[in-house]
Write a protein that holds these residues in place. Structure first.
Motif, PDB file in Angstrom:
ATOM      1  N   MET A   1     -55.677  -8.516 -19.174  1.00  0.00           N
ATOM      2  CA  MET A   1     -55.198  -7.225 -19.627  1.00  0.00           C
ATOM      3  C   MET A   1     -54.068  -7.388 -20.618  1.00  0.00           C
ATOM      4  O   MET A   1     -53.180  -8.203 -20.429  1.00  0.00           O
ATOM      5  N   THR A   2     -54.082  -6.597 -21.696  1.00  0.00           N
ATOM      6  CA  THR A   2     -53.014  -6.606 -22.676  1.00  0.00           C
ATOM      7  C   THR A   2     -52.250  -5.298 -22.595  1.00  0.00           C
ATOM      8  O   THR A   2     -52.719  -4.298 -22.033  1.00  0.00           O
ATOM      9  N   ASP A   3     -51.043  -5.288 -23.195  1.00  0.00           N
ATOM     10  CA  ASP A   3     -50.248  -4.068 -23.186  1.00  0.00           C
ATOM     11  C   ASP A   3     -50.953  -2.937 -23.922  1.00  0.00           C
ATOM     12  O   ASP A   3     -50.725  -1.757 -23.646  1.00  0.00           O
ATOM     13  N   GLN A   4     -51.846  -3.285 -24.897  1.00  0.00           N
ATOM     14  CA  GLN A   4     -52.559  -2.259 -25.623  1.00  0.00           C
ATOM     15  C   GLN A   4     -53.528  -1.493 -24.727  1.00  0.00           C
ATOM     16  O   GLN A   4     -53.949  -0.385 -25.063  1.00  0.00           O
ATOM     17  N   GLU A   5     -53.886  -2.085 -23.594  1.00  0.00           N
ATOM     18  CA  GLU A   5     -54.811  -1.429 -22.676  1.00  0.00           C
ATOM     19  C   GLU A   5     -54.101  -0.487 -21.704  1.00  0.00           C
ATOM     20  O   GLU A   5     -54.750   0.146 -20.885  1.00  0.00           O
ATOM     21  N   LEU A   6     -52.774  -0.399 -21.786  1.00  0.00           N
ATOM     22  CA  LEU A   6     -51.999   0.509 -20.962  1.00  0.00           C
ATOM     23  C   LEU A   6     -51.724   1.780 -21.765  1.00  0.00           C
ATOM     24  O   LEU A   6     -51.084   1.740 -22.808  1.00  0.00           O
ATOM     25  N   THR A   7     -52.193   2.915 -21.271  1.00  0.00           N
ATOM     26  CA  THR A   7     -52.076   4.181 -21.981  1.00  0.00           C
ATOM     27  C   THR A   7     -50.885   4.972 -21.465  1.00  0.00           C
ATOM     28  O   THR A   7     -50.806   5.251 -20.267  1.00  0.00           O
ATOM     29  N   ARG A 131     -53.074   2.266 -15.954  1.00  0.00           N
ATOM     30  CA  ARG A 131     -53.910   1.062 -15.902  1.00  0.00           C
ATOM     31  C   ARG A 131     -55.235   1.457 -15.261  1.00  0.00           C
ATOM     32  O   ARG A 131     -55.257   2.028 -14.165  1.00  0.00           O
ATOM     33  N   ARG A 132     -56.323   1.168 -15.941  1.00  0.00           N
ATOM     34  CA  ARG A 132     -57.648   1.554 -15.448  1.00  0.00           C
ATOM     35  C   ARG A 132     -58.240   0.393 -14.640  1.00  0.00           C
ATOM     36  O   ARG A 132     -58.496  -0.681 -15.181  1.00  0.00           O
ATOM     37  N   ASP A 229     -59.240  -5.362 -13.615  1.00  0.00           N
ATOM     38  CA  ASP A 229     -59.814  -4.578 -14.703  1.00  0.00           C
ATOM     39  C   ASP A 229     -60.609  -5.469 -15.659  1.00  0.00           C
ATOM     40  O   ASP A 229     -60.646  -5.227 -16.863  1.00  0.00           O
ATOM     41  N   ASP A 230     -61.277  -6.502 -15.122  1.00  0.00           N
ATOM     42  CA  ASP A 230     -62.010  -7.433 -15.984  1.00  0.00           C
ATOM     43  C   ASP A 230     -63.481  -7.079 -16.150  1.00  0.00           C
ATOM     44  O   ASP A 230     -64.241  -7.807 -16.792  1.00  0.00           O
ATOM     45  N   LYS A 302     -63.342   0.147 -14.753  1.00  0.00           N
ATOM     46  CA  LYS A 302     -62.180   0.929 -15.202  1.00  0.00           C
ATOM     47  C   LYS A 302     -62.259   2.383 -14.749  1.00  0.00           C
ATOM     48  O   LYS A 302     -61.901   3.313 -15.485  1.00  0.00           O
TER      49      LYS A 302
END
Length: 333
Positions: A1-7, A131-132, A229-230, A302
């Motif tokens: 997971m990257t920070d870009q995937e956190l909304t 985080r999904r 979340d993989d 997700k």
């Protein structure tokens, strides 16, 4: 997971709160008291009973304009709430807040959520990031932790509410040790994405989408390579343990270090995993009795948008909540 995937998500205006008052030696009652004192955001409060209808409560809350769902209780309460929300909302899930006041609180451990009540409520009712998380669907229920058969399922059937209140995490460990000592290896049939079953001998088989180790201790995950979340569904079979390793293995499980990696054979799939055996065996889902084999689990990638802290540090999953709690204490909160 990257920070870009956190909304990023703003603070809610109307929270549908569902609280299990019996969780964690009645810590749920403390949550109810705090929520009744809050005027902003608007809170619609439901208190669960043994036959509480999560689906109806969530449908009513959504119809009345709730923009966040708050669940407080044990991991089983989260499973029931998420399952009810999936039945109502499907892919249009509202953001979820989780206040961990149960016996094990594993979900809060691997997501880095605070365990202490005040910071947990501030996060649950305030802004954060989404985080999904992947889910495993079994029938009408959605597993956040693990579905399993074997000695772990036996333990789930033998733990009462009184045991949890009196013994805490040991309520699961004691019957787990007894069941593990008496368990004989059986042959599991593991089918991945519709392929012919693989025959594996073991004393426990499980399916997970998140990789959480156990409801007993939030410090651990089954395998650091498994991420919540993989986009993969995992099965594992615990190999037979010799008599001399039984007690040490369960002690490690309770302490959070878990079984040695070489003790578990892993499999992965992208859509469905089926776990079966010749003679039907009891099963459990997230610490609650489920029925008997086969376990038929479908991946929901997700599917759970859960609110976590904006300031969450980039740490291994099994250390995040510990550092967060340390910071809370250091700042005097």
């Amino acid at each position: 997971m990257t920070d870009q995937e956190l909304t990023p998500v703003a603070a809610p205006k109307h929270v549908l709160a569902i609280v299990n008052p019996a969780s964690g030696s009645k810590r749920g009652a403390d949550v109810i008291e705090r929520l009744r004192e809050i005027t902003r955001p608007r809170i619609t409060l439901h208190i669960t009973t043994p036959n509480f209808d999560f689906t109806s409560a969530i449908a009513e809350g959504v119809a009345n304009g709730a923009d966040r769902i708050l669940l407080a209780g044990g991991d089983g309460t989260l499973m029931e709430g998420v399952s009810g929300a999936q039945n109502v909302l499907g892919e249009a899930m509202l953001p979820f807040s989780w206040v961990p006041v149960g016996t094990g609180n594993v979900v809060s451990g691997f997501l880095g959520l605070p365990h202490r009540l005040d910071p947990a409520l501030r996060l649950a009712l305030g802004p954060g990031v989404i985080r999904r998380v992947d889910l495993a669907r079994v029938g009408e229920r959605c597993s956040v932790l693990r579905v399993s058969t074997g000695f772990e399922a036996d333990a789930a059937y033998n733990v009462t509410r009184e045991d949890k209140d009196r013994l805490g995490v040991l309520a699961y460990a004691i019957p787990g040790i007894k069941s593990l000592r008496q368990t004989k290896p059986i042959e599991y049939l593991i089918s991945l994405d519709g392929q012919p079953p693989i025959h594996v001998e073991g004393i426990m088989a499980f399916v997970t989408a998140t990789g959480a180790l156990t409801w007993i201790n939030g410090l651990s995950v089954i395998n650091e390579a498994i991420q919540p979340d993989d986009g993969l569904l995992y099965a594992g079979v615990l190999r037979p343990l010799n008599a001399g390793r039984v007690f040490n293995s369960v002690t490690n499980l309770v302490a959070g270090s878990g079984f040695p990696p070489e003790s578990i054979i892993y499999f992965s799939a992208r859509k469905r995993i089926v776990v079966d055996c010749v003679t039907p065996q009891p099963t459990q889902i997230d610490g609650d009795p489920l029925g008997t084999t086969p376990i038929v689990a479908d991946l929901m990638p997700k599917a759970l948008p859960i609110v976590i802290s904006r300031s969450r540090r980039r740490l291994p999953l099994n250390l995040e909540w510990l550092i967060q709690d340390h910071n809370v204490q250091h700042n005097g909160e």
